[in-house]
Scaffold this motif. Structure first.
Motif, mmCIF file in Angstrom:
data_model
loop_
_atom_site.group_PDB
_atom_site.id
_atom_site.type_symbol
_atom_site.label_atom_id
_atom_site.label_comp_id
_atom_site.label_asym_id
_atom_site.label_seq_id
_atom_site.Cartn_x
_atom_site.Cartn_y
_atom_site.Cartn_z
ATOM 1 N N GLY A 297 13.787 -10.219 19.380
ATOM 2 C CA GLY A 297 14.975 -10.920 19.851
ATOM 3 C C GLY A 297 15.068 -10.902 21.354
ATOM 4 O O GLY A 297 14.046 -10.860 22.046
ATOM 5 N N THR A 298 16.299 -10.912 21.890
ATOM 6 C CA THR A 298 16.541 -11.055 23.320
ATOM 7 C C THR A 298 17.540 -10.007 23.792
ATOM 8 O O THR A 298 18.537 -9.738 23.109
ATOM 9 C CB THR A 298 17.072 -12.460 23.641
ATOM 10 O OG1 THR A 298 16.135 -13.439 23.170
ATOM 11 C CG2 THR A 298 17.248 -12.645 25.142
ATOM 12 N N LEU A 299 17.267 -9.444 24.977
ATOM 13 C CA LEU A 299 18.176 -8.497 25.620
ATOM 14 C C LEU A 299 18.573 -9.029 26.985
ATOM 15 O O LEU A 299 17.841 -9.819 27.596
ATOM 16 C CB LEU A 299 17.516 -7.123 25.780
ATOM 17 C CG LEU A 299 17.098 -6.392 24.501
ATOM 18 C CD1 LEU A 299 16.331 -5.123 24.860
ATOM 19 C CD2 LEU A 299 18.300 -6.063 23.641
ATOM 20 N N ALA A 300 19.724 -8.588 27.480
ATOM 21 C CA ALA A 300 20.208 -8.988 28.805
ATOM 22 C C ALA A 300 21.138 -7.894 29.321
ATOM 23 O O ALA A 300 21.259 -6.823 28.716
ATOM 24 C CB ALA A 300 20.924 -10.337 28.727
ATOM 25 N N MET A 311 19.090 -9.529 17.970
ATOM 26 C CA MET A 311 17.766 -9.516 17.375
ATOM 27 C C MET A 311 17.882 -9.668 15.866
ATOM 28 O O MET A 311 18.956 -9.483 15.292
ATOM 29 C CB MET A 311 17.033 -8.202 17.712
ATOM 30 C CG MET A 311 16.701 -8.041 19.194
ATOM 31 S SD MET A 311 15.826 -6.498 19.562
ATOM 32 C CE MET A 311 17.216 -5.366 19.574
ATOM 33 N N THR A 312 16.781 -10.004 15.262
ATOM 34 C CA THR A 312 16.685 -9.967 13.804
ATOM 35 C C THR A 312 15.805 -8.789 13.442
ATOM 36 O O THR A 312 14.812 -8.500 14.125
ATOM 37 C CB THR A 312 16.087 -11.275 13.261
ATOM 38 O OG1 THR A 312 14.792 -11.491 13.854
ATOM 39 C CG2 THR A 312 16.982 -12.453 13.588
ATOM 40 N N ILE A 357 14.425 -2.814 1.556
ATOM 41 C CA ILE A 357 14.413 -3.377 2.905
ATOM 42 C C ILE A 357 15.685 -4.196 3.103
ATOM 43 O O ILE A 357 16.094 -4.967 2.229
ATOM 44 C CB ILE A 357 13.175 -4.279 3.133
ATOM 45 C CG1 ILE A 357 11.894 -3.475 2.938
ATOM 46 C CG2 ILE A 357 13.216 -4.901 4.520
ATOM 47 C CD1 ILE A 357 11.703 -2.364 3.952
ATOM 48 N N VAL A 358 16.310 -4.017 4.280
ATOM 49 C CA VAL A 358 17.486 -4.800 4.642
ATOM 50 C C VAL A 358 17.106 -5.760 5.760
ATOM 51 O O VAL A 358 16.633 -5.329 6.821
ATOM 52 C CB VAL A 358 18.647 -3.893 5.104
ATOM 53 C CG1 VAL A 358 19.806 -4.734 5.615
ATOM 54 C CG2 VAL A 358 19.091 -2.993 3.961
ATOM 55 N N ASN A 359 17.262 -7.048 5.531
ATOM 56 C CA ASN A 359 17.074 -8.061 6.561
ATOM 57 C C ASN A 359 18.437 -8.442 7.099
ATOM 58 O O ASN A 359 19.268 -8.988 6.355
ATOM 59 C CB ASN A 359 16.370 -9.302 5.992
ATOM 60 C CG ASN A 359 14.942 -9.005 5.577
ATOM 61 O OD1 ASN A 359 14.123 -8.586 6.392
ATOM 62 N ND2 ASN A 359 14.644 -9.191 4.303
ATOM 63 N N ALA A 360 18.678 -8.153 8.371
ATOM 64 C CA ALA A 360 20.016 -8.400 8.914
ATOM 65 C C ALA A 360 19.919 -8.545 10.427
ATOM 66 O O ALA A 360 18.950 -8.095 11.050
ATOM 67 C CB ALA A 360 20.955 -7.242 8.566
ATOM 68 N N LEU A 371 24.092 -3.195 12.781
ATOM 69 C CA LEU A 371 23.217 -3.845 11.819
ATOM 70 C C LEU A 371 24.114 -4.632 10.885
ATOM 71 O O LEU A 371 24.829 -4.063 10.053
ATOM 72 C CB LEU A 371 22.394 -2.827 11.043
ATOM 73 C CG LEU A 371 21.380 -3.425 10.063
ATOM 74 C CD1 LEU A 371 20.330 -4.251 10.801
ATOM 75 C CD2 LEU A 371 20.711 -2.343 9.229
ATOM 76 N N GLY A 372 24.087 -5.955 11.041
ATOM 77 C CA GLY A 372 25.097 -6.761 10.377
ATOM 78 C C GLY A 372 26.448 -6.362 10.952
ATOM 79 O O GLY A 372 26.619 -6.279 12.167
ATOM 80 N N PRO A 373 27.442 -6.061 10.106
ATOM 81 C CA PRO A 373 28.750 -5.650 10.619
ATOM 82 C C PRO A 373 28.891 -4.130 10.769
ATOM 83 O O PRO A 373 29.948 -3.645 11.172
ATOM 84 C CB PRO A 373 29.710 -6.165 9.538
ATOM 85 C CG PRO A 373 28.910 -6.047 8.277
ATOM 86 C CD PRO A 373 27.472 -6.325 8.648
ATOM 87 N N VAL A 374 27.821 -3.368 10.466
ATOM 88 C CA VAL A 374 27.919 -1.906 10.407
ATOM 89 C C VAL A 374 27.410 -1.277 11.699
ATOM 90 O O VAL A 374 26.299 -1.574 12.163
ATOM 91 C CB VAL A 374 27.129 -1.359 9.210
ATOM 92 C CG1 VAL A 374 27.218 0.168 9.165
ATOM 93 C CG2 VAL A 374 27.638 -1.966 7.915
ATOM 94 N N GLN A 375 28.232 -0.421 12.271
ATOM 95 C CA GLN A 375 27.829 0.319 13.474
ATOM 96 C C GLN A 375 26.852 1.413 13.068
ATOM 97 O O GLN A 375 27.130 2.222 12.187
ATOM 98 C CB GLN A 375 29.059 0.923 14.146
ATOM 99 C CG GLN A 375 28.741 1.805 15.339
ATOM 100 C CD GLN A 375 29.996 2.391 15.961
ATOM 101 O OE1 GLN A 375 31.069 1.793 15.910
ATOM 102 N NE2 GLN A 375 29.858 3.564 16.548
ATOM 103 N N ILE A 376 25.677 1.454 13.735
ATOM 104 C CA ILE A 376 24.671 2.441 13.337
ATOM 105 C C ILE A 376 24.336 3.434 14.446
ATOM 106 O O ILE A 376 23.856 4.532 14.161
ATOM 107 C CB ILE A 376 23.368 1.754 12.859
ATOM 108 C CG1 ILE A 376 22.776 0.885 13.972
ATOM 109 C CG2 ILE A 376 23.608 0.939 11.601
ATOM 110 C CD1 ILE A 376 21.414 0.334 13.633
ATOM 111 N N ALA A 377 24.560 3.107 15.733
ATOM 112 C CA ALA A 377 24.208 4.053 16.793
ATOM 113 C C ALA A 377 24.883 3.632 18.091
ATOM 114 O O ALA A 377 25.201 2.456 18.307
ATOM 115 C CB ALA A 377 22.699 4.125 16.991
#
Length: 409
Positions: A297-300, A311-312, A357-360, A371-377
């Motif tokens: 994906g892309t960062l800025a 990103m995907t 596997i989760v595609n999100a 990740l999707g709507p879930v805060q992971i870190a």
């Protein structure tokens, strides 16, 4: 006894007879070249080869010393520059070596103290060798050997790590005052605190940064390329990674798009951001505990100079990760349940009954990974106020710019 021979005309003549001019008839004509014995020709050839080789060797020795003095002067000038910018650099003894294959400057007990991301960093090593080939190609190799010690922070918050590495080197390619490439390689690196509770380690780490140097780049033009491959990594516990300090594998392939001007880091990246600069991530792979991520994906940078991105991702081991975060007190019980419900709807089992596997979408906003709507870190804040702010860009010795000339004694 009289010896006779047949003359050209067929008449016999006595050998004692003389031709006009006083030459005996059997004598060689003066126009016929003298042919020395074969052993004399061989001796002359060997002598010529010895003379030419000796002259070439003497010239090479003189050239090697001239270039060695040039390398030493360039390193000393760079050290003086860094000292003028506020860094502390010391060493016990310096010596030249490497003849005849290379030119090498060896610094015993080198010490470097600087500021990185607003934090004092000090490194000490047994020996540091700066080397290049006898013919300047614009590449310097910097290798550290012996015991290594690194101190992060200052005062009571300082943490010191000590150990060694089976190999620790950096290749720097130069074109003018700015590096065109930096290749860092570490093998078997293991630095630990005195109590062994914290460490910095890398089974193998390969970092390759290239300056692509395009003409008149816009915000869509790649200007720097980065590739990182690391296995069996350990980072300081002060980074507070949610799944612990050990990472099994990290891979990153990315390009920086847009012109990055030389100068203080804060100003350079601020201007790069304002011109629409981004980082295009072609592959990000992380294996951290039960969690595995493959993303692109892309960062800025946002208005506060903090990273943002979209990103995907393909994520494995997510449910085990949620359980571990809950057990560590980093995620509340109801949040863990909600995360499993939401992400379970996105999950699918791999081929042949493999792991789930989760595609999100993977997003970074306000220093939080979702990740999707879930805060992971949550990621640490980048402190730009003291990160590399210098009156001018750092320069390193440029072997390509060296020319034979008088060296300092």
């Amino acid at each position: 006894m009289v010896i006779r021979r047949q003359s050209v005309s067929g008449k016999s003549r006595d050998r004692s007879e003389r031709e006009p001019g006083g030459l005996a008839p059997w004598a060689l004509h003066p126009a016929i070249a003298y042919r020395p014995p074969r052993y004399l020709t061989w001796i002359r050839g060997v002598f010529g080869v010895v003379v030419v080789t000796s002259v070439a060797l003497i010239c090479y020795v003189v050239y090697w010393f001239v270039m060695a003095f040039q390398l030493r002067d360039a390193v000393v000038d760079w050290i003086d520059l860094r000292r003028a910018m506020g860094d502390e650099i010391t060493y016990a003894v310096s010596e030249l070596g490497g003849f005849p294959e290379s030119i090498e400057l060896r610094l015993d007990e080198p010490r470097i103290a600087t500021i990185v991301d607003g934090m004092p960093v000090e490194w000490w090593g047994g020996r540091l060798a700066v080397s290049m080939g006898p013919i300047p190609t614009g590449t310097l190799t910097i290798a550290a050997s012996g015991r290594q010690r690194m101190t992060l922070g200052a005062g009571e918050a300082a943490r010191s790590y000590e150990g060694a590495a089976s190999a620790l080197s950096m290749d720097v390619g130069m074109k003018g005052p700015w590096p065109t490439r930096i290749f860092l390689n570490a093998q078997g690196l293991d630095l630990r605190t005195a109590d062994g509770a914290d460490r910095i380690a890398a089974g193998s780490l390969d970092v390759r940064l290239r300056h692509l140097d395009p003409n008149d780049p816009d915000h869509l033009t790649p200007t720097y390329g980065l590739k990182v491959e690391g296995t069996d990594l350990a980072v300081p516990r002060t980074l507070s990674l949610p799944l612990g300090p050990d990472l099994a594998r990290v891979t990153l392939e990315a390009d920086l798009l847009g012109a990055l001007d030389l100068g203080p880091v804060t100003r350079s990246f601020g201007q790069w951001r304002d011109r629409g600069g981004t980082v295009e991530v072609y592959r990000l792979e992380i294996v951290h505990g039960p969690l595995s991520i493959v993303a692109d994906g892309t960062l800025a940078l946002d208005g506060a100079m903090q990273p943002v991105g979209a990103m995907t991702a393909q994520v494995g081991g997510l449910f085990e990760t949620v359980d571990r975060l809950h057990a560590a007190g980093l995620m509340k019980g109801r949040d863990a349940v909600a995360a499993k419900l939401v992400l379970g709807a996105l999950a699918k089992r791999g081929a042949s009954g493999g792991p789930v596997i989760v595609n999100a979408p993977l997003t970074l906003q306000d220093r939080i990974f979702y990740l999707g709507p879930v805060q992971i870190a949550r990621v640490p804040e980048l402190r730009w106020s003291m990160q590399g702010v210098r009156p001018r860009p750092p320069a390193v010795p440029s072997p390509a710019a060296m020319r034979p000339g008088p060296g300092r004694g």
